[in-house]
Write a protein that holds these residues in place. Structure first.
Motif, short mmCIF file in Angstrom:
data_model
loop_
_atom_site.label_atom_id
_atom_site.label_comp_id
_atom_site.label_asym_id
_atom_site.label_seq_id
_atom_site.Cartn_x
_atom_site.Cartn_y
_atom_site.Cartn_z
N THR A 188 -26.61 -2.29 -10.19
CA THR A 188 -26.49 -2.20 -11.64
C THR A 188 -27.58 -3.03 -12.29
OG1 THR A 188 -24.08 -1.94 -11.53
CG2 THR A 188 -25.01 -2.62 -13.65
N VAL B 11 -27.88 0.92 -19.48
CA VAL B 11 -27.55 0.40 -18.17
C VAL B 11 -27.94 1.44 -17.13
CG1 VAL B 11 -25.17 1.23 -18.41
CG2 VAL B 11 -25.70 -0.52 -16.69
N ARG C 287 -27.12 2.60 -13.27
CA ARG C 287 -26.18 2.44 -12.18
C ARG C 287 -26.63 3.31 -11.01
NH1 ARG C 287 -22.21 -0.83 -13.71
NH2 ARG C 287 -21.59 -0.90 -15.91
N SER D 169 -27.04 -6.82 -10.96
CA SER D 169 -25.83 -7.26 -10.25
C SER D 169 -26.19 -7.76 -8.87
CB SER D 169 -24.84 -6.10 -10.16
OG SER D 169 -25.40 -5.01 -9.44
N GLY E 6 -21.39 -6.35 -11.92
CA GLY E 6 -21.91 -5.22 -12.69
C GLY E 6 -20.96 -4.68 -13.73
#
Length: 395
Positions: A374, A389, A391, A369, A121
């Motif tokens: 991620t 992105v 998270r 990920s 990630g």
């Protein structure tokens, strides 16, 4: 076809400047765009029926021609299990908290998108341009953007050490890290290569293309980019590689896997499907596409998932499936991205980070990920794309 698809596919494998090019690059680009559209819309009817899914890569080599059957019989595939369409329970809100944030753009461009993320990630690869075959490759590491040299185009993947791979418009493969750019050898007898995936060991998987629609799966290494190893027999493609060196792709019309030692075996086909493509692999999982039912004279394209431990195939009930994580989480990029765990629980990813505009725009999701925490993608609004992105953290 959106500007995103054009930006991602355009210029791949343009023919070399010789009097009589032996690679039909225009056809490869058209077929690749069709495939990208099928992946995005999932269950929507494709405009063209693909006669030979066995030759599909991130961009199809040679288009619709079906490869002849392998000269020797394929090894028996493992049993297949079909998964019925079911409702998906939602994970408890307290289990994970996910937030979106913008990725910085080092240059201007209305089409700024992500392409993928490494298993940890940390590293994200993407492109920024106008959508007219001029995209510059960008690497984001821990949120910091690095613009790759202008001489490279079409990044395709990044590994945990920050090695970025891609394919220029002339069919030359390249690898980049920390300011060092190197090209990969094209095997003799072939005109171009297309790089697909790289693992943490630095193994690079791709496909070489030559005259008369010939193609062959290839492995390279970041340590020895001038060396290569052909995988399987002629007519093979390599579209994914796991951390232990297992390669996935196709052999003729069949989805295939090769061990790190090079032993090959056909993957199972869902019931009633004569062929399938494999797009990528993470951990013990691989995903791809398979022909569904005919609708209005076209063929519906369906996602398929393989358990590489057992070899079994299943049809997830998520037409917009984009990628799979090493832990088995499915990333569904359907305009409002969804992550589905192996136990069936799911979570919707939140909207853009601007509080006053939450939920605005149409979202794409491109990579996840290995821990599923991620996710990278982009937002389309005001006739442009902006990368972001997501998270997630555990409560």
């Amino acid at each position: 076809m959106t500007m995103l698809d054009d930006q991602r596919i355009s210029e791949l494998l343009r023919s070399a400047p010789v009097p009589e090019p032996r690679v039909d690059v225009d056809r490869a680009i058209r077929d690749g765009r069709r495939r990208r559209q099928r992946r995005r819309v999932g269950g929507a009817a494709a405009g063209t029926v693909l006669a030979g899914l066995g030759v599909v890569g991130a961009v199809q080599f040679g288009g619709l021609a079906r490869e002849p059957a392998p000269a020797t019989p394929a090894l028996a595939a493992s049993p297949t299990v079909s998964t019925p369409t079911v409702s998906t329970p939602t994970a408890p809100a307290s289990s994970l908290t996910c937030e979106a944030s913008w990725l910085p753009q080092p240059i201007r461009g209305p089409v700024a998108v992500t392409i993928g993320v490494d298993p940890t990630g940390r590293h994200i690869v993407g492109e920024i341009g106008t959508g007219n075959e001029d995209g510059r490759v960008v690497l984001w590491t821990d949120g910091r953007a690095t613009l790759l040299p202008a001489s490279v185009r079409h990044g395709s993947a990044v590994n945990a050490d920050g090695y970025v791979i891609g394919t220029n418009g002339d069919g030359t493969g390249w690898v980049y890290r920390n300011g060092s750019l190197r090209t990969l050898t094209t095997p003799p007898g072939y005109d171009a290569v297309l790089l697909h995936a790289i693992n943490g060991r630095g193994d690079i998987a791709g496909t070489a293309r030559g005259a008369n629609e010939s193609h062959h799966a290839v492995l390279w290494s970041v340590d020895r980019p001038q060396e290569y190893r052909l995988i399987g027999r002629p007519g093979s493609t390599a579209t994914g590689i796991t951390e232990d060196g297992t390669v996935v792709g196709t052999m003729g019309d069949l989805p295939y896997r090769w061990t790190p030692q090079g032993a090959g075996k056909a993957l199972a086909l869902p019931d009633g499907s004569p062929h399938a493509s494999v797009e990528s692999a993470r951990g013990n999982w691989a995903v791809g596409m398979v022909n569904g039912a005919k609708k209005g004279g076209a063929v519906e394209m369906l996602p398929v998932r393989w358990d590489l431990t057992t070899g079994a195939a299943s049809l997830p009930p998520f037409p917009g499936m984009a990628e799979i994580a090493g832990n088995g989480d499915l990333l569904v990029g359907d305009g409002a991205p969804l992550v589905v765990s192996p136990d069936g629980t799911s979570r919707r990813l939140p909207g853009r980070p601007d509080v006053r505009a939450t939920g605005a725009g149409t979202y794409t999701a491109e990579g996840i990920s290995d821990d599923g925490l991620t996710v990278v993608g982009a937002v389309y609004e005001n006739e442009g794309y902006r990368p972001l992105v997501w998270r997630c953290t555990r409560a």
